[in-house]
Motif scaffolding. Structure first.
Motif, PDB file in Angstrom:
ATOM      1  N   ARG A 122       0.816  -1.218   0.000  1.00  0.00           N
ATOM      2  CA  ARG A 122       0.000   0.000   0.000  1.00  0.00           C
ATOM      3  C   ARG A 122       0.845   1.261   0.000  1.00  0.00           C
ATOM      4  O   ARG A 122       0.376   2.328  -0.400  1.00  0.00           O
ATOM      5  CB  ARG A 122      -0.917   0.028   1.231  1.00  0.00           C
ATOM      6  N   ALA A 123       2.054   1.142   0.480  1.00  0.00           N
ATOM      7  CA  ALA A 123       2.921   2.309   0.623  1.00  0.00           C
ATOM      8  C   ALA A 123       4.369   1.834   0.650  1.00  0.00           C
ATOM      9  O   ALA A 123       4.648   0.687   1.005  1.00  0.00           O
ATOM     10  CB  ALA A 123       2.582   3.073   1.905  1.00  0.00           C
ATOM     11  N   PRO A 124       5.305   2.702   0.287  1.00  0.00           N
ATOM     12  CA  PRO A 124       6.711   2.310   0.358  1.00  0.00           C
ATOM     13  C   PRO A 124       7.161   2.115   1.792  1.00  0.00           C
ATOM     14  O   PRO A 124       6.749   2.850   2.695  1.00  0.00           O
ATOM     15  CB  PRO A 124       7.439   3.493  -0.288  1.00  0.00           C
ATOM     16  N   GLY A 125       7.987   1.121   2.014  1.00  0.00           N
ATOM     17  CA  GLY A 125       8.554   0.865   3.330  1.00  0.00           C
ATOM     18  C   GLY A 125      10.053   1.098   3.315  1.00  0.00           C
ATOM     19  O   GLY A 125      10.603   1.740   2.408  1.00  0.00           O
ATOM     20  N   LEU A 126      10.745   0.554   4.306  1.00  0.00           N
ATOM     21  CA  LEU A 126      12.172   0.765   4.434  1.00  0.00           C
ATOM     22  C   LEU A 126      12.936   0.212   3.227  1.00  0.00           C
ATOM     23  O   LEU A 126      13.901   0.824   2.758  1.00  0.00           O
ATOM     24  CB  LEU A 126      12.684   0.127   5.731  1.00  0.00           C
ATOM     25  N   ARG A 127      12.485  -0.922   2.713  1.00  0.00           N
ATOM     26  CA  ARG A 127      13.156  -1.515   1.549  1.00  0.00           C
ATOM     27  C   ARG A 127      13.145  -0.548   0.367  1.00  0.00           C
ATOM     28  O   ARG A 127      14.173  -0.318  -0.292  1.00  0.00           O
ATOM     29  CB  ARG A 127      12.484  -2.829   1.167  1.00  0.00           C
ATOM     30  N   GLU A 128      11.991   0.019   0.098  1.00  0.00           N
ATOM     31  CA  GLU A 128      11.865   0.956  -1.018  1.00  0.00           C
ATOM     32  C   GLU A 128      12.668   2.233  -0.757  1.00  0.00           C
ATOM     33  O   GLU A 128      13.237   2.818  -1.689  1.00  0.00           O
ATOM     34  CB  GLU A 128      10.390   1.295  -1.256  1.00  0.00           C
TER      35      GLU A 128
ATOM     36  N   LEU B 116      16.275   1.345  -1.653  1.00  0.00           N
ATOM     37  CA  LEU B 116      16.451   1.196  -3.096  1.00  0.00           C
ATOM     38  C   LEU B 116      16.335   2.551  -3.801  1.00  0.00           C
ATOM     39  O   LEU B 116      17.040   2.808  -4.785  1.00  0.00           O
ATOM     40  CB  LEU B 116      15.423   0.213  -3.660  1.00  0.00           C
ATOM     41  N   PHE B 117      15.459   3.402  -3.299  1.00  0.00           N
ATOM     42  CA  PHE B 117      15.369   4.759  -3.847  1.00  0.00           C
ATOM     43  C   PHE B 117      16.697   5.492  -3.663  1.00  0.00           C
ATOM     44  O   PHE B 117      17.180   6.163  -4.582  1.00  0.00           O
ATOM     45  CB  PHE B 117      14.250   5.538  -3.155  1.00  0.00           C
ATOM     46  N   GLY B 118      17.295   5.398  -2.477  1.00  0.00           N
ATOM     47  CA  GLY B 118      18.575   6.058  -2.238  1.00  0.00           C
ATOM     48  C   GLY B 118      19.644   5.580  -3.194  1.00  0.00           C
ATOM     49  O   GLY B 118      20.433   6.380  -3.721  1.00  0.00           O
ATOM     50  N   ILE B 119      19.677   4.287  -3.453  1.00  0.00           N
ATOM     51  CA  ILE B 119      20.646   3.727  -4.400  1.00  0.00           C
ATOM     52  C   ILE B 119      20.380   4.259  -5.810  1.00  0.00           C
ATOM     53  O   ILE B 119      21.308   4.632  -6.544  1.00  0.00           O
ATOM     54  CB  ILE B 119      20.569   2.186  -4.378  1.00  0.00           C
ATOM     55  N   THR B 120      19.104   4.327  -6.190  1.00  0.00           N
ATOM     56  CA  THR B 120      18.734   4.838  -7.511  1.00  0.00           C
ATOM     57  C   THR B 120      19.138   6.298  -7.655  1.00  0.00           C
ATOM     58  O   THR B 120      19.641   6.720  -8.714  1.00  0.00           O
ATOM     59  CB  THR B 120      17.221   4.691  -7.724  1.00  0.00           C
ATOM     60  N   PHE B 121      18.940   7.080  -6.606  1.00  0.00           N
ATOM     61  CA  PHE B 121      19.312   8.490  -6.620  1.00  0.00           C
ATOM     62  C   PHE B 121      20.822   8.641  -6.807  1.00  0.00           C
ATOM     63  O   PHE B 121      21.283   9.455  -7.616  1.00  0.00           O
ATOM     64  CB  PHE B 121      18.851   9.141  -5.322  1.00  0.00           C
ATOM     65  N   ILE B 122      21.596   7.848  -6.087  1.00  0.00           N
ATOM     66  CA  ILE B 122      23.058   7.883  -6.249  1.00  0.00           C
ATOM     67  C   ILE B 122      23.435   7.527  -7.685  1.00  0.00           C
ATOM     68  O   ILE B 122      24.275   8.194  -8.317  1.00  0.00           O
ATOM     69  CB  ILE B 122      23.735   6.899  -5.265  1.00  0.00           C
TER      70      ILE B 122
END
Length: 500
Positions: free
Chosen positions: A472-478, A481-487
């Motif tokens: 339903r919503a992003p959690g710690l895993r997302e 992974l978002f931080g890695i994608t941003f880098i």
């Protein structure tokens, strides 16, 4: 709000390369967030702030930072750290580790506000209860985890990171810029300033503010000792009011000169610097998009920090688009607190206090320097006969505006959309702070207080961060992974710039 459909190829690629490594560390990362929540860091009264700063310093050493220092300020420590990737460019990482008070612990339905409890809530399989879980400790752990995972897989980051975490954001950030100046020569060729949070709404909407007003926190004090009238060393009984002057009343009269009866600023020395009527070419499309996006929606539910306050009418009785324009481009002087004499049970009643104080916050759309703004306030008080009113400047920060087309903003938007964020770009916000001053110092764009992830009641009772959103919503895993994608996105942007 952006209406493009993101190409999810990047997310698939990141998931393939990093997903297993993120999964392997999630349990440890949840435990680290819990440990940080269990360590109080309430800057208003100082509870646990120094210990929390050292805890963060340990985490930065574990990250692999070559330099880590806990630096004292007039308030609470700033944690400086430098992660040297051997790169030519550097990302400036503003951060904070202090929190607001918890209020009455008995009002927390999720248990002790410093328990760091993980439990189901509101239909989510797992959330982290506790003060600081959502703001700022959970997102900080997720970002550091993303950096670690990226380095372990790729060997090194595509840029250096200079961290400057403060423990006094809630109280106006005194001394922060002095510490930043101390390490400025260590920050080589900066290209942006970031501070990530879990800011998504459950609908996926994410507000990203590109501009900040100049922001000041100033305490004004009237005292018998300074004035030479009224009680000078201690309060006296108010039966003597007919023969003894009141410093409290003097402060009230001084404050009345700062604003007109309808709330408009009356400090003439600030007027020449106002730039709120100058709309940058890149801002009009953003304003028009916001008007269309929120057409028909009550502004009380749209403006940050306004929901739940019971505001029925706006200052000046403005309506429609004028509400948005005023929020974005008008300047304000706010009295956020007054203190004098009797304030409740347990304090002495019926007195003439020997001193009275008012805590102001100023949010100005101006091209004046911070020194010019402070000097104009001093001149105003003096000109109105209040030379004795003392000024304690707790924080003074320039405003700043980032281009929506900057590589930093573009990379952030792209990475966020990979994880379901519906971006809502605001040309500026009513707030401001040291992150804007940092960006101005280094002449770089800034991303402040935004990022993939969600939770509820940050800074309020029953604060929590979603650990597992159950789809339903992003959690710690997302978040990681978002931080890695941003880098990864930033690395590609920097590489493309070098090849031009």
């Amino acid at each position: 709000m952006t209406d493009r459909v993101p190409d999810l190829a990047t997310r698939v690629s990141i998931e393939t390369e990093f997903g297993s490594a993120v999964d392997a560390r999630l349990t440890a990362d949840v435990a680290r967030i819990a440990d940080m929540v269990r360590q109080p860091s309430v800057s208003i009264d100082g509870l646990g702030v120094r210990e929390s700063g050292h805890q963060l310093a340990d985490a930065l050493r574990e990250l692999g930072c070559d330099e880590v220092e806990v630096v004292d300020t007039p308030a609470h420590p700033v944690v400086w750290a430098y992660l040297d990737a051997g790169a030519d460019r550097t990302l400036v990482n503003y951060g904070m580790y202090d929190t607001r008070p918890t209020g009455d612990p008995k009002s927390w339905t999720g248990g002790d506000p410093f328990s760091g409890t993980v439990a189901p809530a509101d239909g989510f399989p797992a959330v982290m209860y506790g003060r600081g879980g959502l703001v700022p400790k959970g997102p900080t752990v997720a970002w550091l985890a993303a950096i670690t995972t990226y380095r372990e897989a790729r060997g090194q980051l595509p840029f250096n990171i200079a961290f400057l975490f403060e423990g006094s954001e809630i109280i106006g950030s005194p001394g922060y810029l002095d510490v930043a100046a101390r390490y400025a020569d260590r920050i080589t060729d900066p290209f942006g300033c970031v501070y990530l949070r879990a800011s998504q709404k459950l609908t996926g909407e994410m507000q990203l503010f590109l501009g900040y007003k100049a922001f000041f926190t100033i305490e004004l004090t009237a005292s018998g000792a300074s004035w030479g009238r009224g009680p000078s060393t201690a309060a006296v009984h108010s039966a003597n009011r007919t023969i003894v002057d009141s410093p409290t009343e003097r402060l009230v009269h001084a404050l009345s000169t700062l604003v007109t009866p309808d709330g408009e600023i009356a400090v003439e020395g600030w007027r020449p610097g106002y730039t709120g009527d100058v709309l940058r070419p890149t801002e009009k499309p953003l304003v028009d998009a916001l008007v269309e996006r929120y057409r028909g929606a009550p502004w009380q539910e749209v403006m940050p920090g306004l929901a739940g306050g019971g505001v029925e009418r706006f200052a000046g009785d403005v309506l429609g688009k004028d509400v948005l324009d005023r929020y974005l481009y008008a300047s304000s002087l706010n009295i956020q607190g007054l203190y004098a004499g009797y304030t409740g049970p347990g304090t002495r009643t019926y007195t003439i206090p020997s001193a009275a104080s008012a805590l102001l916050d100023l949010r100005l759309v101006t091209d004046q320097s911070t020194d010019e703004v402070i000097g104009a306030l001093r001149e105003h008080l003096d000109a109105h006969g209040y030379r004795d009113i003392e000024m304690d400047v707790r924080g003074a920060f320039d405003g700043w505006t980032s281009s929506p087309d900057s590589p930093l903003v573009s990379a952030f938007v792209d990475a966020s959309e990979q994880f379901g964020a519906s971006m809502d770009l605001w040309p500026r916000t009513g707030g401001g702070g040291p992150w804007a001053a940092l960006a101005r110092r280094f002449d770089v764009p800034v991303i402040m207080g935004a990022g993939v992830g969600t939770g509820k009641r940050g800074g309020a009772v029953d604060e929590y961060l979603v650990i597992d959103g159950g789809g339903r919503a992003p959690g710690l895993r997302e978040m990681e992974l978002f931080g890695i994608t941003f880098i990864d996105d930033l690395g590609r942007v920097l590489a493309a710039e070098e090849n031009r």
